[in-house]
Write a protein that holds these residues in place. Sequence first.
Motif, PDB file in Angstrom:
ATOM      1  N   THR A 259       0.847  -1.205   0.000  1.00 33.05           N
ATOM      2  CA  THR A 259       0.000   0.000   0.000  1.00 33.05           C
ATOM      3  C   THR A 259       0.877   1.247   0.000  1.00 33.05           C
ATOM      4  O   THR A 259       0.625   2.203  -0.745  1.00 33.05           O
ATOM      5  N   LYS A 260       1.941   1.231   0.816  1.00 34.32           N
ATOM      6  CA  LYS A 260       2.880   2.365   0.859  1.00 34.32           C
ATOM      7  C   LYS A 260       3.564   2.543  -0.499  1.00 34.32           C
ATOM      8  O   LYS A 260       3.746   3.666  -0.971  1.00 34.32           O
ATOM      9  N   THR A 261       3.931   1.436  -1.135  1.00 37.14           N
ATOM     10  CA  THR A 261       4.590   1.486  -2.453  1.00 37.14           C
ATOM     11  C   THR A 261       3.699   2.178  -3.483  1.00 37.14           C
ATOM     12  O   THR A 261       4.162   3.011  -4.256  1.00 37.14           O
ATOM     13  N   VAL A 262       2.403   1.812  -3.494  1.00 38.21           N
ATOM     14  CA  VAL A 262       1.459   2.424  -4.434  1.00 38.21           C
ATOM     15  C   VAL A 262       1.355   3.928  -4.171  1.00 38.21           C
ATOM     16  O   VAL A 262       1.400   4.734  -5.098  1.00 38.21           O
ATOM     17  N   LEU A 263       1.252   4.306  -2.901  1.00 36.41           N
ATOM     18  CA  LEU A 263       1.130   5.729  -2.554  1.00 36.41           C
ATOM     19  C   LEU A 263       2.373   6.532  -2.938  1.00 36.41           C
ATOM     20  O   LEU A 263       2.282   7.708  -3.283  1.00 36.41           O
ATOM     21  N   GLU A 264       3.524   5.859  -2.915  1.00 35.01           N
ATOM     22  CA  GLU A 264       4.785   6.540  -3.281  1.00 35.01           C
ATOM     23  C   GLU A 264       4.898   6.775  -4.786  1.00 35.01           C
ATOM     24  O   GLU A 264       5.657   7.637  -5.228  1.00 35.01           O
ATOM     25  N   LYS A 265       4.137   5.986  -5.588  1.00 33.65           N
ATOM     26  CA  LYS A 265       4.270   6.059  -7.048  1.00 33.65           C
ATOM     27  C   LYS A 265       3.292   7.032  -7.718  1.00 33.65           C
ATOM     28  O   LYS A 265       3.344   7.197  -8.933  1.00 33.65           O
ATOM     29  N   ILE A 266       2.386   7.636  -6.972  1.00 34.93           N
ATOM     30  CA  ILE A 266       1.353   8.465  -7.610  1.00 34.93           C
ATOM     31  C   ILE A 266       1.658   9.958  -7.509  1.00 34.93           C
ATOM     32  O   ILE A 266       2.485  10.377  -6.709  1.00 34.93           O
ATOM     33  N   GLU A 267       0.959  10.723  -8.345  1.00 33.61           N
ATOM     34  CA  GLU A 267       1.163  12.180  -8.377  1.00 33.61           C
ATOM     35  C   GLU A 267       0.686  12.834  -7.077  1.00 33.61           C
ATOM     36  O   GLU A 267      -0.258  12.364  -6.443  1.00 33.61           O
ATOM     37  N   PRO A 268       1.330  13.974  -6.694  1.00 35.30           N
ATOM     38  CA  PRO A 268       0.949  14.644  -5.441  1.00 35.30           C
ATOM     39  C   PRO A 268      -0.520  15.070  -5.390  1.00 35.30           C
ATOM     40  O   PRO A 268      -1.150  15.014  -4.338  1.00 35.30           O
ATOM     41  N   GLU A 269      -1.084  15.485  -6.550  1.00 32.51           N
ATOM     42  CA  GLU A 269      -2.493  15.915  -6.568  1.00 32.51           C
ATOM     43  C   GLU A 269      -3.423  14.746  -6.199  1.00 32.51           C
ATOM     44  O   GLU A 269      -4.408  14.920  -5.482  1.00 32.51           O
ATOM     45  N   ILE A 270      -3.081  13.556  -6.738  1.00 30.24           N
ATOM     46  CA  ILE A 270      -3.900  12.384  -6.445  1.00 30.24           C
ATOM     47  C   ILE A 270      -3.726  11.982  -4.978  1.00 30.24           C
ATOM     48  O   ILE A 270      -4.687  11.588  -4.315  1.00 30.24           O
ATOM     49  N   SER A 271      -2.497  12.124  -4.464  1.00 26.24           N
ATOM     50  CA  SER A 271      -2.254  11.840  -3.038  1.00 26.24           C
ATOM     51  C   SER A 271      -3.134  12.718  -2.164  1.00 26.24           C
ATOM     52  O   SER A 271      -3.696  12.256  -1.160  1.00 26.24           O
ATOM     53  N   ALA A 272      -3.254  13.991  -2.560  1.00 25.78           N
ATOM     54  CA  ALA A 272      -4.086  14.936  -1.794  1.00 25.78           C
ATOM     55  C   ALA A 272      -5.550  14.489  -1.806  1.00 25.78           C
ATOM     56  O   ALA A 272      -6.241  14.561  -0.778  1.00 25.78           O
ATOM     57  N   ASP A 273      -6.027  13.988  -2.966  1.00 27.31           N
ATOM     58  CA  ASP A 273      -7.408  13.487  -3.060  1.00 27.31           C
ATOM     59  C   ASP A 273      -7.634  12.308  -2.115  1.00 27.31           C
ATOM     60  O   ASP A 273      -8.680  12.208  -1.460  1.00 27.31           O
ATOM     61  N   ILE A 274      -6.624  11.409  -2.049  1.00 29.26           N
ATOM     62  CA  ILE A 274      -6.757  10.203  -1.227  1.00 29.26           C
ATOM     63  C   ILE A 274      -6.748  10.553   0.263  1.00 29.26           C
ATOM     64  O   ILE A 274      -7.504   9.980   1.049  1.00 29.26           O
ATOM     65  N   ILE A 275      -5.923  11.533   0.644  1.00 29.82           N
ATOM     66  CA  ILE A 275      -5.921  11.984   2.048  1.00 29.82           C
ATOM     67  C   ILE A 275      -7.300  12.537   2.405  1.00 29.82           C
ATOM     68  O   ILE A 275      -7.828  12.301   3.494  1.00 29.82           O
ATOM     69  N   ASP A 276      -7.894  13.213   1.440  1.00 29.36           N
ATOM     70  CA  ASP A 276      -9.206  13.829   1.643  1.00 29.36           C
ATOM     71  C   ASP A 276     -10.324  12.771   1.717  1.00 29.36           C
ATOM     72  O   ASP A 276     -11.180  12.803   2.600  1.00 29.36           O
ATOM     73  N   LYS A 277     -10.296  11.803   0.781  1.00 33.91           N
ATOM     74  CA  LYS A 277     -11.381  10.807   0.688  1.00 33.91           C
ATOM     75  C   LYS A 277     -11.143   9.551   1.513  1.00 33.91           C
ATOM     76  O   LYS A 277     -12.085   8.858   1.885  1.00 33.91           O
ATOM     77  N   GLY A 278      -9.870   9.224   1.735  1.00 33.91           N
ATOM     78  CA  GLY A 278      -9.535   7.989   2.442  1.00 33.91           C
ATOM     79  C   GLY A 278      -9.417   6.795   1.500  1.00 33.91           C
ATOM     80  O   GLY A 278      -9.673   6.894   0.301  1.00 33.91           O
ATOM     81  N   ILE A 279      -9.033   5.676   2.074  1.00 33.53           N
ATOM     82  CA  ILE A 279      -8.864   4.418   1.329  1.00 33.53           C
ATOM     83  C   ILE A 279     -10.036   3.505   1.680  1.00 33.53           C
ATOM     84  O   ILE A 279     -10.458   3.449   2.831  1.00 33.53           O
ATOM     85  N   VAL A 280     -10.543   2.779   0.685  1.00 36.17           N
ATOM     86  CA  VAL A 280     -11.661   1.852   0.928  1.00 36.17           C
ATOM     87  C   VAL A 280     -11.163   0.410   0.856  1.00 36.17           C
ATOM     88  O   VAL A 280     -10.472   0.031  -0.095  1.00 36.17           O
TER      89      VAL A 280
END
Length: 325
Positions: A259-280
Amino acid sequence: MKNKDIGIDLGTANILIYVKGEGIVLSEPSVVAIDKESGKVLAIGQKAHEMIGRTPGSVLAIKPLKDGVIADFDKTEIMLDYFIKKIKGKTLFSRPRILICCPSNITQVEKNAIREVAERTGAKRVYVEEEPKVAAVGAGLEIGMPSGNMVIDIGGGTTDIAVLSLDGIVYSESIKVAGNTFDVDIIKYVKNKYKLLIGEVTAEQVKIKIGTVLDDVKSKSMKVRGRDLITGLPKTINITSEEVKEAIKDSVQMIIHSTKTVLEKIEPEISADIIDKGIVLTGGGALLEGLDKLIEKEIKVPVKIAKSPITCVAEGTGIILENLA
């Protein structure tokens, strides 16, 4: 006879079938029991699952799907054909269009094998879709928007971790660590600590009833029966939730690491969306006590369990079938 679209969650542990307009009409274990000598199929699904670990030497209960892909082509075809005929008996339809799910990151050859098996059951047309995407749709995520969504789908054979946006997978990882791995971990732990051999059905019951990944929970225990490796005689022991946690901790950490590996590979804007929405979390593994809390603690992102994690993929196929155009 009219044509009806059907969606299939072709899981390593269970198969779920969705019929358009009717919902989920079938949920059975992905198991086939055969006669070793003649190769004749004796039972499929629930009846075959009940035979695991309890068959005479001449009968073999096998799982034709391994790690989310087809390990035994012929048995998978027989099993799928049996289930489709079984639901055809309840619902009159002829050649259906089939949407079938597969793990992300499988090869084109493996995808073609899944498509071919579905075609040979008499489908009019076959669509193959990646499981985490379908699970996200079934969990109610708005993946069609230009905004990042993240799903962790913990099945029987694989865990698919994917980030989605604009109806597509931005980045994904698929690891062969999931519900079945936890069962094997429990079998190994009991064997090493108590010199007791237990079967996979027993290990699965232990995981479901007292499995946890949390430190600060009220301890639960259950009686486990098996064969003593020293005397060869039947024996009963008591196993606790703390011991189950110890048994599966390495496998759980592998899911968190991916899960950490996937989060490290994505764009910062998408990371911000995930922090906002959470993981399902979806899939049967999402029901492991405290897993959502542990992932949230380790990666500092909100984590929630889908409303019906076990049926998310099947329900997702239904939504996609409604919008095939």
